[in-house]
Design a protein around this motif. Structure first.
Motif, PDB file in Angstrom:
ATOM      1  N   THR A  67      41.579  90.617 -53.719  1.00  0.00           N
ATOM      2  CA  THR A  67      41.876  91.722 -52.798  1.00  0.00           C
ATOM      3  C   THR A  67      43.090  91.432 -51.922  1.00  0.00           C
ATOM      4  OG1 THR A  67      40.490  90.908 -50.975  1.00  0.00           O
ATOM      5  CG2 THR A  67      39.395  92.169 -52.711  1.00  0.00           C
ATOM      6  N   ILE A  68      43.705  90.268 -52.117  1.00  0.00           N
ATOM      7  CA  ILE A  68      44.833  89.852 -51.288  1.00  0.00           C
ATOM      8  C   ILE A  68      46.111  89.857 -52.121  1.00  0.00           C
ATOM      9  CG2 ILE A  68      45.800  87.942 -49.939  1.00  0.00           C
ATOM     10  CD1 ILE A  68      42.824  87.101 -49.428  1.00  0.00           C
ATOM     11  N   GLU A  69      47.114  90.550 -51.653  1.00  0.00           N
ATOM     12  CA  GLU A  69      48.364  90.656 -52.409  1.00  0.00           C
ATOM     13  C   GLU A  69      49.284  89.467 -52.161  1.00  0.00           C
ATOM     14  OE1 GLU A  69      50.334  94.348 -51.901  1.00  0.00           O
ATOM     15  OE2 GLU A  69      48.587  95.561 -52.450  1.00  0.00           O
ATOM     16  N   SER A  70      49.614  89.225 -50.909  1.00  0.00           N
ATOM     17  CA  SER A  70      50.546  88.139 -50.607  1.00  0.00           C
ATOM     18  C   SER A  70      50.316  87.639 -49.186  1.00  0.00           C
ATOM     19  CB  SER A  70      51.998  88.602 -50.765  1.00  0.00           C
ATOM     20  OG  SER A  70      52.294  89.630 -49.832  1.00  0.00           O
ATOM     21  N   LEU A  71      50.761  86.389 -48.945  1.00  0.00           N
ATOM     22  CA  LEU A  71      50.576  85.762 -47.639  1.00  0.00           C
ATOM     23  C   LEU A  71      51.875  85.096 -47.199  1.00  0.00           C
ATOM     24  CD1 LEU A  71      47.182  83.900 -48.318  1.00  0.00           C
ATOM     25  CD2 LEU A  71      47.472  86.027 -47.002  1.00  0.00           C
ATOM     26  N   ASP A  72      52.107  85.158 -45.905  1.00  0.00           N
ATOM     27  CA  ASP A  72      53.200  84.386 -45.320  1.00  0.00           C
ATOM     28  C   ASP A  72      52.694  83.027 -44.842  1.00  0.00           C
ATOM     29  OD1 ASP A  72      55.572  86.329 -45.191  1.00  0.00           O
ATOM     30  OD2 ASP A  72      53.940  87.508 -44.311  1.00  0.00           O
ATOM     31  N   VAL A  73      51.488  83.022 -44.283  1.00  0.00           N
ATOM     32  CA  VAL A  73      50.909  81.783 -43.762  1.00  0.00           C
ATOM     33  C   VAL A  73      49.438  81.699 -44.171  1.00  0.00           C
ATOM     34  CG1 VAL A  73      50.461  80.367 -41.716  1.00  0.00           C
ATOM     35  CG2 VAL A  73      52.446  81.900 -41.746  1.00  0.00           C
ATOM     36  N   LEU A  74      49.076  80.559 -44.747  1.00  0.00           N
ATOM     37  CA  LEU A  74      47.688  80.285 -45.120  1.00  0.00           C
ATOM     38  C   LEU A  74      47.189  79.164 -44.218  1.00  0.00           C
ATOM     39  CD1 LEU A  74      45.163  80.319 -46.967  1.00  0.00           C
ATOM     40  CD2 LEU A  74      46.425  78.832 -48.549  1.00  0.00           C
ATOM     41  N   ILE A  75      46.226  79.464 -43.334  1.00  0.00           N
ATOM     42  CA  ILE A  75      45.699  78.477 -42.387  1.00  0.00           C
ATOM     43  C   ILE A  75      44.302  78.062 -42.835  1.00  0.00           C
ATOM     44  CG2 ILE A  75      45.122  77.965 -39.992  1.00  0.00           C
ATOM     45  CD1 ILE A  75      47.103  80.072 -39.110  1.00  0.00           C
ATOM     46  N   LEU A  76      44.196  76.823 -43.290  1.00  0.00           N
ATOM     47  CA  LEU A  76      42.924  76.281 -43.769  1.00  0.00           C
ATOM     48  C   LEU A  76      42.262  75.550 -42.608  1.00  0.00           C
ATOM     49  CD1 LEU A  76      44.285  75.060 -47.202  1.00  0.00           C
ATOM     50  CD2 LEU A  76      42.943  77.125 -46.737  1.00  0.00           C
ATOM     51  N   ASN A  77      41.418  76.279 -41.905  1.00  0.00           N
ATOM     52  CA  ASN A  77      40.856  75.813 -40.648  1.00  0.00           C
ATOM     53  C   ASN A  77      39.360  75.522 -40.721  1.00  0.00           C
ATOM     54  OD1 ASN A  77      40.514  75.785 -37.541  1.00  0.00           O
ATOM     55  ND2 ASN A  77      39.289  77.562 -38.167  1.00  0.00           N
ATOM     56  N   ALA A  78      38.654  76.181 -41.623  1.00  0.00           N
ATOM     57  CA  ALA A  78      37.186  76.066 -41.658  1.00  0.00           C
ATOM     58  C   ALA A  78      36.743  74.647 -41.972  1.00  0.00           C
ATOM     59  CB  ALA A  78      36.615  77.030 -42.703  1.00  0.00           C
ATOM     60  N   GLY A  79      35.627  74.261 -41.375  1.00  0.00           N
ATOM     61  CA  GLY A  79      35.083  72.934 -41.645  1.00  0.00           C
ATOM     62  C   GLY A  79      33.806  72.710 -40.872  1.00  0.00           C
ATOM     63  N   ASN A  80      33.229  71.523 -41.071  1.00  0.00           N
ATOM     64  CA  ASN A  80      31.973  71.187 -40.401  1.00  0.00           C
ATOM     65  C   ASN A  80      32.027  69.740 -39.948  1.00  0.00           C
ATOM     66  OD1 ASN A  80      29.405  71.432 -39.398  1.00  0.00           O
ATOM     67  ND2 ASN A  80      28.373  71.407 -41.371  1.00  0.00           N
ATOM     68  N   CYS A  81      31.200  69.414 -38.979  1.00  0.00           N
ATOM     69  CA  CYS A  81      31.119  68.036 -38.490  1.00  0.00           C
ATOM     70  C   CYS A  81      29.650  67.636 -38.359  1.00  0.00           C
ATOM     71  CB  CYS A  81      31.810  67.903 -37.133  1.00  0.00           C
ATOM     72  SG  CYS A  81      31.766  66.216 -36.480  1.00  0.00           S
ATOM     73  N   ARG A  82      29.276  66.605 -39.118  1.00  0.00           N
ATOM     74  CA  ARG A  82      27.938  66.030 -39.032  1.00  0.00           C
ATOM     75  C   ARG A  82      28.084  64.516 -39.032  1.00  0.00           C
ATOM     76  NH1 ARG A  82      24.438  68.296 -43.786  1.00  0.00           N
ATOM     77  NH2 ARG A  82      22.722  67.432 -42.542  1.00  0.00           N
ATOM     78  N   TYR A  83      27.147  63.848 -38.375  1.00  0.00           N
ATOM     79  CA  TYR A  83      27.277  62.409 -38.178  1.00  0.00           C
ATOM     80  C   TYR A  83      26.224  61.620 -38.947  1.00  0.00           C
ATOM     81  CZ  TYR A  83      30.299  63.859 -34.339  1.00  0.00           C
ATOM     82  OH  TYR A  83      31.304  64.439 -33.602  1.00  0.00           O
ATOM     83  N   ILE A  84      26.604  60.405 -39.327  1.00  0.00           N
ATOM     84  CA  ILE A  84      25.681  59.449 -39.948  1.00  0.00           C
ATOM     85  C   ILE A  84      25.022  58.660 -38.817  1.00  0.00           C
ATOM     86  CG2 ILE A  84      25.463  57.435 -41.466  1.00  0.00           C
ATOM     87  CD1 ILE A  84      26.204  59.888 -43.049  1.00  0.00           C
TER      88      ILE A  84
END
Length: 238
Positions: A67-84
């Motif tokens: 559904t996405i034609e084109s991008l100028d900027v792709l920001i890969l921000n998602a994530g998670n933090c869990r501890y051992i």
């Protein structure tokens, strides 16, 4: 000048949401991505487009990319933090989950979204200053973010011929729903709005690397240069 089309993963809270707000105020066309459909719906009147998917779901990412034609900027921000919490009785399932979320998912996101980035565009990786120095309980989170660092630096070399810039971001402690769960001191804590502002400046300047707040990140870099037995005494808590 035409508005930029900017896609942000993990846009429904924390740094991602602040990036969405600030870019929207600038009049940019923001594509917001996240798992929380209710939150995405509330952002729909402002966002250029919303995409609901889990970043670990390859099929959902592929479907959204159509559904996405084109991008100028792709920001890969998602994530998670869990501890051992108990290294002697290592939690392999937790480790795998964090690596899957923070690192392996980037492979799918890049496979389907990087081809959408225009010539002269940018890819932005939001990593962590935790990679500057090993910390207790951070085996999973730190390893995943160290992988992000290498991925970003390597990808930057291969995208030179495509005229696509890569920016690696090392934030320090940022007040978000994730860090609200932390049970330890977080020096030089910044708001998500402050973090977003600094990230946007780094993107606008097309920096290859940005880290903040420098009073924390430069301190970590300096400590990392000390002999192991010295910095370990500073870092390790009983």
């Amino acid at each position: 000048m035409s508005n930029k089309t900017i896609l942000i993963t993990g846009a429904t809270s924390g740094i991602g949401y602040s990036l969405f707000e600030q870019y929207s105020e600038q009049g940019e066309q923001v594509i917001v991505c996240g798992r929380n459909q209710q939150q995405l719906s509330s952002m729909g009147n402002v966002a250029f487009k919303t995409c609901c998917f889990d970043i670990t779901d390859q099929q959902a990412i592929e479907e959204a990319s159509r559904t996405i034609e084109s991008l100028d900027v792709l920001i890969l921000n998602a994530g998670n933090c869990r501890y051992i919490d108990d290294a002697k009785h290592f939690d392999g399932e937790l480790f795998a989950d964090v690596i899957q979320t923070n690192l392996i998912s980037l492979g799918w996101l890049l496979q389907y979204l990087l081809p959408k980035v225009k010539k002269g565009g940018q890819v932005v990786f939001v990593s962590s200053s935790a990679t500057l120095l090993p910390f207790q309980r951070s085996e999973a989170y730190g390893a995943s973010k160290a992988g992000v660092d290498y991925l970003a630096k390597s990808l930057k070399l291969d995208l030179i011929k495509e005229e696509i810039d890569v920016t690696l971001i090392h934030p320090g402690f940022i007040k978000t729903p994730l860090t609200d769960k932390n049970d330890f001191s977080m020096p030089f804590l910044l708001s998500s709005d402050e973090a977003a502002s600094r990230i946007i400046i780094a993107i606008e300047k097309r920096k290859s690397y940005a880290h903040f707040p420098k009073r924390l990140t430069l301190l970590l870099k300096a400590i990392s240069l000390l002999p192991d037995f010295v910095w370990q005494k500073i870092i390790v808590k009983d």
